[in-house]
Write a protein that holds these residues in place. Sequence first.
Motif, short mmCIF file in Angstrom:
data_model
loop_
_atom_site.label_atom_id
_atom_site.label_comp_id
_atom_site.label_asym_id
_atom_site.label_seq_id
_atom_site.Cartn_x
_atom_site.Cartn_y
_atom_site.Cartn_z
N ASP A 18 0.82 -1.21 0.00
CA ASP A 18 0.00 0.00 0.00
C ASP A 18 0.85 1.26 0.00
O ASP A 18 0.46 2.29 0.52
N ARG A 19 2.02 1.21 -0.61
CA ARG A 19 2.93 2.36 -0.59
C ARG A 19 2.60 3.35 -1.71
O ARG A 19 2.18 2.98 -2.80
N VAL A 20 2.83 4.64 -1.39
CA VAL A 20 2.62 5.73 -2.34
C VAL A 20 3.89 6.56 -2.35
O VAL A 20 4.37 6.99 -1.31
N LEU A 21 4.44 6.79 -3.53
CA LEU A 21 5.64 7.63 -3.69
C LEU A 21 5.17 8.99 -4.17
O LEU A 21 4.45 9.09 -5.17
N VAL A 22 5.55 10.06 -3.44
CA VAL A 22 5.10 11.40 -3.79
C VAL A 22 6.27 12.35 -3.96
O VAL A 22 7.35 12.15 -3.40
N ARG A 23 6.02 13.39 -4.73
CA ARG A 23 6.99 14.47 -4.93
C ARG A 23 6.38 15.71 -4.29
O ARG A 23 5.25 16.09 -4.61
N LEU A 24 7.12 16.33 -3.38
CA LEU A 24 6.63 17.51 -2.68
C LEU A 24 6.43 18.67 -3.64
O LEU A 24 7.15 18.81 -4.62
N GLU A 25 5.46 19.51 -3.33
CA GLU A 25 5.18 20.70 -4.12
C GLU A 25 5.86 21.89 -3.48
O GLU A 25 5.80 22.06 -2.28
N GLY A 26 6.51 22.71 -4.29
CA GLY A 26 7.18 23.90 -3.78
C GLY A 26 8.36 23.53 -2.92
O GLY A 26 8.88 22.42 -2.97
N ASN A 27 8.82 24.50 -2.11
CA ASN A 27 9.91 24.17 -1.19
C ASN A 27 9.39 24.18 0.23
O ASN A 27 8.33 24.71 0.52
N GLU A 28 10.15 23.58 1.10
CA GLU A 28 9.72 23.49 2.48
C GLU A 28 10.37 24.55 3.34
O GLU A 28 10.28 24.53 4.55
N GLY A 29 11.01 25.51 2.72
CA GLY A 29 11.67 26.58 3.45
C GLY A 29 10.68 27.66 3.83
O GLY A 29 9.57 27.40 4.27
N GLU A 30 11.09 28.88 3.63
CA GLU A 30 10.22 29.99 3.98
C GLU A 30 9.00 30.02 3.08
O GLU A 30 9.00 29.50 1.98
N ARG A 31 7.94 30.62 3.59
CA ARG A 31 6.71 30.74 2.82
C ARG A 31 6.12 32.12 3.06
O ARG A 31 6.57 32.85 3.93
N ARG A 32 5.13 32.48 2.27
CA ARG A 32 4.49 33.80 2.39
C ARG A 32 3.06 33.64 2.89
O ARG A 32 2.35 32.73 2.47
N SER A 33 2.67 34.56 3.75
CA SER A 33 1.27 34.59 4.20
C SER A 33 0.43 35.19 3.08
O SER A 33 0.95 35.73 2.10
N SER A 34 -0.90 35.14 3.24
CA SER A 34 -1.77 35.71 2.21
C SER A 34 -1.60 37.22 2.11
O SER A 34 -1.90 37.82 1.09
N ALA A 35 -1.06 37.86 3.16
CA ALA A 35 -0.81 39.30 3.13
C ALA A 35 0.57 39.64 2.57
O ALA A 35 0.94 40.80 2.47
N GLY A 36 1.37 38.62 2.23
CA GLY A 36 2.67 38.84 1.64
C GLY A 36 3.82 38.86 2.64
O GLY A 36 4.95 39.16 2.27
N ILE A 37 3.55 38.57 3.89
CA ILE A 37 4.60 38.54 4.91
C ILE A 37 5.40 37.25 4.77
O ILE A 37 4.83 36.16 4.68
N VAL A 38 6.73 37.36 4.76
CA VAL A 38 7.60 36.19 4.64
C VAL A 38 7.71 35.53 6.01
O VAL A 38 8.04 36.17 7.01
N ILE A 39 7.40 34.23 6.06
CA ILE A 39 7.48 33.44 7.29
C ILE A 39 8.67 32.51 7.15
O ILE A 39 8.68 31.65 6.27
N PRO A 40 9.71 32.67 7.99
CA PRO A 40 10.90 31.83 7.85
C PRO A 40 10.61 30.36 8.17
O PRO A 40 9.66 30.05 8.90
N ALA A 41 11.43 29.47 7.64
CA ALA A 41 11.25 28.03 7.84
C ALA A 41 11.41 27.66 9.31
O ALA A 41 10.87 26.65 9.75
#
Length: 112
Positions: A18-41
């Motif tokens: 029952d194994r599933v191999l997946v590829r992550l979307e985007g990067n797992e580092g910093e991300r942006r809030s909906s208001a554009g604020i950078v949130i560090p990893a």
Amino acid sequence: MTADPDLDHGLPIRLLHDRVLVRLEGNEGERRSSAGIVIPATAAVGRRLSWATAVGVGPHVRSIVAGDRVLFDPDDRSEVELHGRGYVLLRERDVHAVAAQRVEPDATGLYL
């Protein structure tokens, strides 16, 4: 049917059970809030689920096919590298949801 260019074809692996191999979307580092604020990893947040694309499934997987976007807990994962690219190996039961392209007109809706 044409092949999806986003899927990783020719991977040197045959998934079992029952194994599933997946590829992550985007990067797992910093991300942006909906208001554009950078949130560090390194910022502490509650349990946050991640989206990934299924690139391979084992013979006993019933609800997921290659190409599906799946939602899973990134804390419960096993990583593997194939052809220099990182992937995550999950059990089907560790996938919380599969993204739907559309909802059928007579469907009752999606429940998580």
